[in-house]
Design a protein around this motif. Structure first.
Motif, mmCIF file in Angstrom:
data_model
loop_
_atom_site.group_PDB
_atom_site.id
_atom_site.type_symbol
_atom_site.label_atom_id
_atom_site.label_comp_id
_atom_site.label_asym_id
_atom_site.label_seq_id
_atom_site.Cartn_x
_atom_site.Cartn_y
_atom_site.Cartn_z
ATOM 1 N N LYS A 85 0.868 -1.472 -0.026
ATOM 2 C CA LYS A 85 -0.081 -0.082 -0.035
ATOM 3 C C LYS A 85 1.128 1.565 -0.158
ATOM 4 O O LYS A 85 1.915 1.467 0.646
ATOM 5 C CB LYS A 85 -0.953 -0.144 1.268
ATOM 6 C CG LYS A 85 -1.309 -1.473 0.987
ATOM 7 C CD LYS A 85 -2.753 -0.996 2.590
ATOM 8 C CE LYS A 85 -3.495 -2.554 2.475
ATOM 9 N NZ LYS A 85 -4.405 -2.566 3.484
ATOM 10 N N GLY A 86 0.280 2.575 -0.307
ATOM 11 C CA GLY A 86 1.000 3.665 -0.822
ATOM 12 C C GLY A 86 0.101 5.023 -0.658
ATOM 13 O O GLY A 86 -1.402 4.368 -0.439
ATOM 14 N N VAL A 87 0.707 6.045 -0.340
ATOM 15 C CA VAL A 87 0.049 7.071 -0.376
ATOM 16 C C VAL A 87 0.602 8.627 -1.471
ATOM 17 O O VAL A 87 2.292 8.216 -0.907
ATOM 18 C CB VAL A 87 0.054 7.693 1.163
ATOM 19 C CG1 VAL A 87 -0.945 9.242 0.962
ATOM 20 C CG2 VAL A 87 -1.143 6.933 2.422
ATOM 21 N N PRO A 88 0.001 8.425 -1.791
ATOM 22 C CA PRO A 88 0.222 9.842 -3.752
ATOM 23 C C PRO A 88 1.269 10.656 -2.286
ATOM 24 O O PRO A 88 0.512 11.588 -1.422
ATOM 25 C CB PRO A 88 -0.560 9.670 -4.228
ATOM 26 C CG PRO A 88 -1.412 8.891 -3.518
ATOM 27 C CD PRO A 88 -1.345 7.966 -1.959
ATOM 28 N N THR A 89 2.320 10.873 -3.041
ATOM 29 C CA THR A 89 3.470 12.006 -2.645
ATOM 30 C C THR A 89 3.673 12.677 -3.875
ATOM 31 O O THR A 89 3.574 14.343 -3.529
ATOM 32 C CB THR A 89 4.258 11.881 -2.148
ATOM 33 O OG1 THR A 89 4.978 11.674 -2.835
ATOM 34 C CG2 THR A 89 4.277 11.333 -0.571
ATOM 35 N N LYS A 90 3.345 12.867 -4.958
ATOM 36 C CA LYS A 90 3.522 12.906 -6.623
ATOM 37 C C LYS A 90 2.897 14.149 -7.588
ATOM 38 O O LYS A 90 2.890 14.732 -7.721
ATOM 39 C CB LYS A 90 4.893 12.944 -7.386
ATOM 40 C CG LYS A 90 5.957 12.776 -6.432
ATOM 41 C CD LYS A 90 7.555 11.617 -6.958
ATOM 42 C CE LYS A 90 8.302 11.615 -6.003
ATOM 43 N NZ LYS A 90 9.263 10.984 -6.606
#
Length: 259
Positions: free
Chosen positions: A128-133
């Motif tokens: 899983k991840g959280v977009p930062t860009k």
């Protein structure tokens, strides 16, 4: 009463052994059941759900028009959630927990889960991840590349399992699907019961009930959940509808001009 007269699907003895082996090596088990469309209204009433409290989500899948990633057992998804922001996942499904490298198992955002439903199960590994860009909405409107949504670790996992020569930015956007998520009071169950209503562009819908537990609790929780639903007249004995499968098939046909 949300009842169904169809015979409940049953796992074979061999399937039960396989599921037990998988759950022993998994981090969590999610017990899922879907309610047929004709019975959804009565099920919502029986569970005393308040639609006004629903959390709104938009789900986007990324794949080729002919679903090349799906054929490789790879799911790539972005999601927007009201009040929470965006999140992403790169998922391997099915996955053999014993074959997952230790380096991946050590990733704090990676987990192995067994999804169990009447008549079937699947083991998946999700990073899983959280977009930062970039934001999912920017990608949807063509103002950012798909790859900008995913972390370095997610991009690496994708590259290791995607068809050779296929990059994230080569993928098509399949979606969105609107989803309403409500947590049932579930008085008497002693755990959270999550209700999701997936609304598809062709006006079909899937109502899914789910609860998560530790692998060691799976059979006990399954029995308790089934009894809880049965007491409210909700018999989950019909054909189970996979949410992702329906979404991928629908949007694949749309991209081919056959939907």
């Amino acid at each position: 009463m949300a009842t169904n007269t169809e015979a409940p699907p049953q796992l074979t003895g061999e399937q039960l052994v396989e599921m037990l082996t998988l759950t022993e090596k998994a981090d969590t088990v999610e017990l899922k059941s879907s309610v047929s469309e004709s019975l959804q209204r009565s099920a919502i009433k029986a569970l005393d759900l308040d639609p006004i409290t629903a959390q709104i989500r938009q789900v986007f899948f990324f794949d080729t028009p002919d679903l090349a990633l799906d054929a490789q057992g790879l799911v790539v998804r972005g999601r927007r959630t009201s009040g929470k922001g965006d999140d992403t996942v790169v998922k391997l499904r099915p996955v053999d927990p014993a074959a997952v490298p230790d380096s991946l198992r050590r990733e704090p955002t990676f987990g192995i889960e067994v999804d169990a439903m009447p008549g079937g199960f699947v083991c998946s590994g999700s990073l899983k991840g959280v977009p930062t860009k970039a934001a999912v909405q920017e990608v949807f409107h063509g103002n950012a590349k798909i790859s900008k949504l995913f972390s370095k670790e997610q991009r690496q996992l994708f590259a290791e399992h995607a068809p050779e020569g296929l990059s994230l930015d080569d993928l098509s956007i399949l979606g969105p699907i609107f989803v309403l998520k409500v947590k049932s009071p579930a008085s008497g169950l002693n755990r959270k019961l999550v209700v999701e209503l997936w609304l598809y562009p062709d006006d079909s819908r899937i109502l899914e009930l789910s609860t998560k537990c530790l692998p060691s609790e799976a059979f006990q929780v399954a029995a308790e959940a089934r009894a809880y639903l049965s007491e409210r007249g909700i018999e989950l004995t019909g054909e189970q509808a996979p949410k992702t499968r329906r979404a991928l098939d629908y949007f694949s046909q749309q991209l081919h001009g056959t939907a």
